[in-house]
Design an enzyme around this catalytic site. Sequence first.
Site, short mmCIF file in Angstrom:
data_model
loop_
_atom_site.label_atom_id
_atom_site.label_comp_id
_atom_site.label_asym_id
_atom_site.label_seq_id
_atom_site.Cartn_x
_atom_site.Cartn_y
_atom_site.Cartn_z
N HIS A 28 9.31 -3.32 3.61
CA HIS A 28 8.90 -3.55 2.22
C HIS A 28 10.12 -3.84 1.33
O HIS A 28 10.08 -4.73 0.48
CB HIS A 28 8.19 -2.31 1.66
N LEU B 143 8.51 -2.34 11.89
CA LEU B 143 8.32 -1.25 10.93
C LEU B 143 6.91 -1.33 10.37
O LEU B 143 6.41 -2.41 10.07
CB LEU B 143 9.33 -1.35 9.78
N GLU C 140 5.66 -11.51 7.37
CA GLU C 140 5.04 -12.16 8.54
C GLU C 140 4.45 -11.13 9.49
O GLU C 140 3.70 -11.47 10.39
CB GLU C 140 6.07 -13.03 9.28
N MET D 134 0.84 -1.21 0.00
CA MET D 134 0.00 0.00 0.00
C MET D 134 0.87 1.25 0.00
O MET D 134 0.39 2.36 0.29
CB MET D 134 -0.94 -0.01 1.21
P1 AMP Z 1 1.43 -2.93 3.47
O1 AMP Z 1 2.01 -1.88 2.58
O2 AMP Z 1 1.36 -2.56 4.91
O3 AMP Z 1 0.13 -3.50 2.93
O4 AMP Z 1 2.46 -4.15 3.44
C1 AMP Z 1 2.88 -4.72 2.23
C2 AMP Z 1 3.69 -5.94 2.53
O5 AMP Z 1 4.82 -5.58 3.33
C3 AMP Z 1 2.91 -7.00 3.32
O6 AMP Z 1 3.28 -8.29 2.84
C4 AMP Z 1 3.41 -6.78 4.73
O7 AMP Z 1 3.31 -7.93 5.54
C5 AMP Z 1 4.86 -6.41 4.47
N1 AMP Z 1 5.42 -5.69 5.62
C6 AMP Z 1 4.91 -4.62 6.26
N2 AMP Z 1 5.69 -4.29 7.32
C7 AMP Z 1 6.71 -5.17 7.35
C8 AMP Z 1 7.85 -5.36 8.20
N3 AMP Z 1 8.08 -4.58 9.25
N4 AMP Z 1 8.69 -6.38 7.92
C9 AMP Z 1 8.47 -7.20 6.86
N5 AMP Z 1 7.42 -7.07 6.01
C10 AMP Z 1 6.55 -6.06 6.26
#
Ligand code: AMP
Length: 288
Positions: A55, A202, A166, A48
Amino acid sequence: MVNNGQLIMPDTAPMSFETKRVRTLPALREAITGLRSSGATIGFVPTMGALHDGHLALVRHAKSLCDKVVVSIFVNPLQFAPTEDLDRYPRDEAGDVARLQSVGCDLVYLPTVDVLYPENFVSRIEMKGPALGLETDFRPQFFSGVATVVSKLFHQVRPDVAVFGEKDFQQLAVVRALVRDFDMGIDIVGLPTIRESDGLALSSRNAYLTPEERAIAPKLHQALKAIRDGGSIEDAKAELTRAGFAQIDYIALRDAETLGDITPDTRSRRLLAALWLGKTRLIDNIAA
Ligand code: AMP
């Protein structure tokens, strides 16, 4: 850089490398066909935006598994309730693209809402199994929104591998079930959560935290470790409330594969939590 008349390229990302941006389905299809033309495999990382090192770790990992990497940036309205933070969700396209370029992402897909959900869009994916309970008890629309958009993005990008964090452990289980149930033939890879040095996971939403809240936030990870190491969930909840967390949606120990209750067949356990710090909802989880 020029040395003795020779052009010396830095040994980081090649200077000629540019992350290509597309916003429409025809442009995406054409770019994917181009990437695939030499038989390249494609890794995909849906996001997102408001990208952070978590990310970027996913993108780097996708790059290590596949020849080409595609990232999508789309703040998916279907997974937000009307009361949630859709309108204030952080957006930074220029910064995101620069970050993606620095880790060698080949293509970034930035669809608008009407590209993914034109007026005549009427379908939804509803799931049970790992989608039941935990997040769904507090955000009933969430996994239907996630499964619908992920399914759509998978059909559009048609990757060989997709990499998820995860950090969103229940989401990862839901995506695995989705791919299995619909025979999508995509390898789903989960990566451990990337954390700040004080343990805070994060998250794009950490930007909402005031300095005071940011100082309290690492107590969540500490509390999860205390439970894992033998402390009680009730004591941890009391400690977090004392520390200033406003509302605890859940702290729950579950079967890591089914996300249901622990049973004699449980092979690994996961401790998952969601709670509010001021106006920010934080989630985290660890193996337990
Ligand atoms: P989001 O932009 O929050 O929808 O996240 C996109 C992807 O990044 C998803 O697969 C999340 O699980 C992953 N993600 C978000 N925060 C972290 C983090 N701190 N460590 C690893 N992966 C993450």
